[in-house]
Design a protein around this motif. Structure first.
Motif, PDB file in Angstrom:
ATOM      1  N   SER A 128      -5.365 -24.162 -70.264  1.00  0.00           N
ATOM      2  CA  SER A 128      -5.503 -22.954 -69.444  1.00  0.00           C
ATOM      3  C   SER A 128      -5.048 -21.725 -70.223  1.00  0.00           C
ATOM      4  O   SER A 128      -5.731 -20.694 -70.230  1.00  0.00           O
ATOM      5  CB  SER A 128      -4.681 -23.110 -68.167  1.00  0.00           C
ATOM      6  N   ARG A 129      -3.930 -21.830 -70.879  1.00  0.00           N
ATOM      7  CA  ARG A 129      -3.402 -20.700 -71.652  1.00  0.00           C
ATOM      8  C   ARG A 129      -4.325 -20.352 -72.817  1.00  0.00           C
ATOM      9  O   ARG A 129      -4.547 -19.183 -73.119  1.00  0.00           O
ATOM     10  CB  ARG A 129      -1.992 -21.023 -72.155  1.00  0.00           C
ATOM     11  N   GLU A 130      -4.854 -21.357 -73.483  1.00  0.00           N
ATOM     12  CA  GLU A 130      -5.760 -21.107 -74.610  1.00  0.00           C
ATOM     13  C   GLU A 130      -7.040 -20.408 -74.158  1.00  0.00           C
ATOM     14  O   GLU A 130      -7.542 -19.524 -74.844  1.00  0.00           O
ATOM     15  CB  GLU A 130      -6.087 -22.413 -75.339  1.00  0.00           C
ATOM     16  N   ILE A 131      -7.562 -20.809 -73.005  1.00  0.00           N
ATOM     17  CA  ILE A 131      -8.758 -20.151 -72.471  1.00  0.00           C
ATOM     18  C   ILE A 131      -8.439 -18.687 -72.178  1.00  0.00           C
ATOM     19  O   ILE A 131      -9.212 -17.794 -72.524  1.00  0.00           O
ATOM     20  CB  ILE A 131      -9.273 -20.880 -71.219  1.00  0.00           C
ATOM     21  N   GLN A 132      -7.287 -18.452 -71.547  1.00  0.00           N
ATOM     22  CA  GLN A 132      -6.873 -17.082 -71.237  1.00  0.00           C
ATOM     23  C   GLN A 132      -6.644 -16.269 -72.504  1.00  0.00           C
ATOM     24  O   GLN A 132      -7.036 -15.110 -72.593  1.00  0.00           O
ATOM     25  CB  GLN A 132      -5.560 -17.115 -70.453  1.00  0.00           C
ATOM     26  N   PHE A 133      -6.020 -16.867 -73.492  1.00  0.00           N
ATOM     27  CA  PHE A 133      -5.638 -16.187 -74.724  1.00  0.00           C
ATOM     28  C   PHE A 133      -6.846 -15.663 -75.491  1.00  0.00           C
ATOM     29  O   PHE A 133      -6.808 -14.575 -76.046  1.00  0.00           O
ATOM     30  CB  PHE A 133      -4.829 -17.143 -75.603  1.00  0.00           C
ATOM     31  N   ARG A 134      -7.932 -16.421 -75.497  1.00  0.00           N
ATOM     32  CA  ARG A 134      -9.067 -16.042 -76.342  1.00  0.00           C
ATOM     33  C   ARG A 134      -9.864 -14.868 -75.810  1.00  0.00           C
ATOM     34  O   ARG A 134     -10.593 -14.235 -76.550  1.00  0.00           O
ATOM     35  CB  ARG A 134      -9.968 -17.240 -76.625  1.00  0.00           C
ATOM     36  N   GLY A 135      -9.734 -14.542 -74.525  1.00  0.00           N
ATOM     37  CA  GLY A 135     -10.476 -13.415 -73.989  1.00  0.00           C
ATOM     38  C   GLY A 135     -11.966 -13.706 -73.946  1.00  0.00           C
ATOM     39  O   GLY A 135     -12.386 -14.863 -73.928  1.00  0.00           O
ATOM     40  N   TYR A 136     -12.765 -12.654 -73.967  1.00  0.00           N
ATOM     41  CA  TYR A 136     -14.213 -12.806 -73.807  1.00  0.00           C
ATOM     42  C   TYR A 136     -14.944 -12.144 -74.963  1.00  0.00           C
ATOM     43  O   TYR A 136     -14.530 -11.106 -75.460  1.00  0.00           O
ATOM     44  CB  TYR A 136     -14.673 -12.192 -72.481  1.00  0.00           C
ATOM     45  N   THR A 137     -16.060 -12.747 -75.362  1.00  0.00           N
ATOM     46  CA  THR A 137     -16.866 -12.170 -76.437  1.00  0.00           C
ATOM     47  C   THR A 137     -17.864 -11.157 -75.886  1.00  0.00           C
ATOM     48  O   THR A 137     -18.244 -10.239 -76.581  1.00  0.00           O
ATOM     49  CB  THR A 137     -17.627 -13.268 -77.208  1.00  0.00           C
TER      50      THR A 137
END
Length: 175
Positions: free
Chosen positions: A37-46
């Motif tokens: 969950s944190r990794e998904i949040q951390f990467r943001g959006y392209t």
């Protein structure tokens, strides 16, 4: 100590004491879910059109995907947010153009919260980005995907059903 016993040790769970293997594996699942969950949040959006959301805003938007018009009281109960916190989240989502409040047609004193077209579009956009990120990270291996989805859905339902109601609680934090 045998090699099997060493694998059953989890210092994060019991300070180094042996724990049953199932307990260790459930703890590992919880830890991985939090990390993912944190990794998904951390990467943001392209995609520059994606509107980033806080975790609480995301919970509200997820709820509105299943119930596109909901009174705040039901949203608070469904998401586990306090009413005052929900009000702050709804104001932020309104400012971003993702939701709107309307007078409840059945009760002129109440309101219902509705997703806007932008809110629905944004949710679909970020879900596509999440899907691409997770699929890529997993090497597009779908062999256990259905079983994983079923287990995670059952876990989410069980946790939601057993959520403590109206009692003081400390939020869980990752170590």
């Amino acid at each position: 100590m045998t090699e099997d016993q060493k694998h059953q040790m989890d210092p994060g769970l019991t300070g180094g004491a042996a724990v049953p293997d199932d307990e260790r594996r459930w703890a590992e699942l919880a830890d991985l879910v939090l990390i993912i969950s944190r990794e998904i949040q951390f990467r943001g959006y392209t995609d520059e059109r994606a509107i980033p959301l806080s975790p609480s805003e995301g919970m509200v938007m997820r709820h509105l995907q299943n119930e596109p018009a909901a009174p705040p009281s039901r949203m608070a109960a469904a998401t586990g947010l306090q009413r005052t916190n929900l009000s702050t989240v709804l104001r932020s989502l309104e400012q971003k153009g993702l939701v709107e409040r309307r007078a409840d047609p059945g009760d002129g004193r109440g309101v219902t919260v509705h997703t806007t077209e932008l809110g629905r579009t944004n949710y679909a956009l970020v879900r596509r980005e999440w899907a691409a990120a997770v699929a890529s990270a997993a090497g597009h291996d779908t062999a256990n995907l259905d079983a994983t989805l079923a287990l995670l859905a059952a876990t989410e339902n069980g946790l939601t059903r057993s959520r403590p109601q109206n009692r003081a609680r400390r939020p869980a934090t990752r170590q």
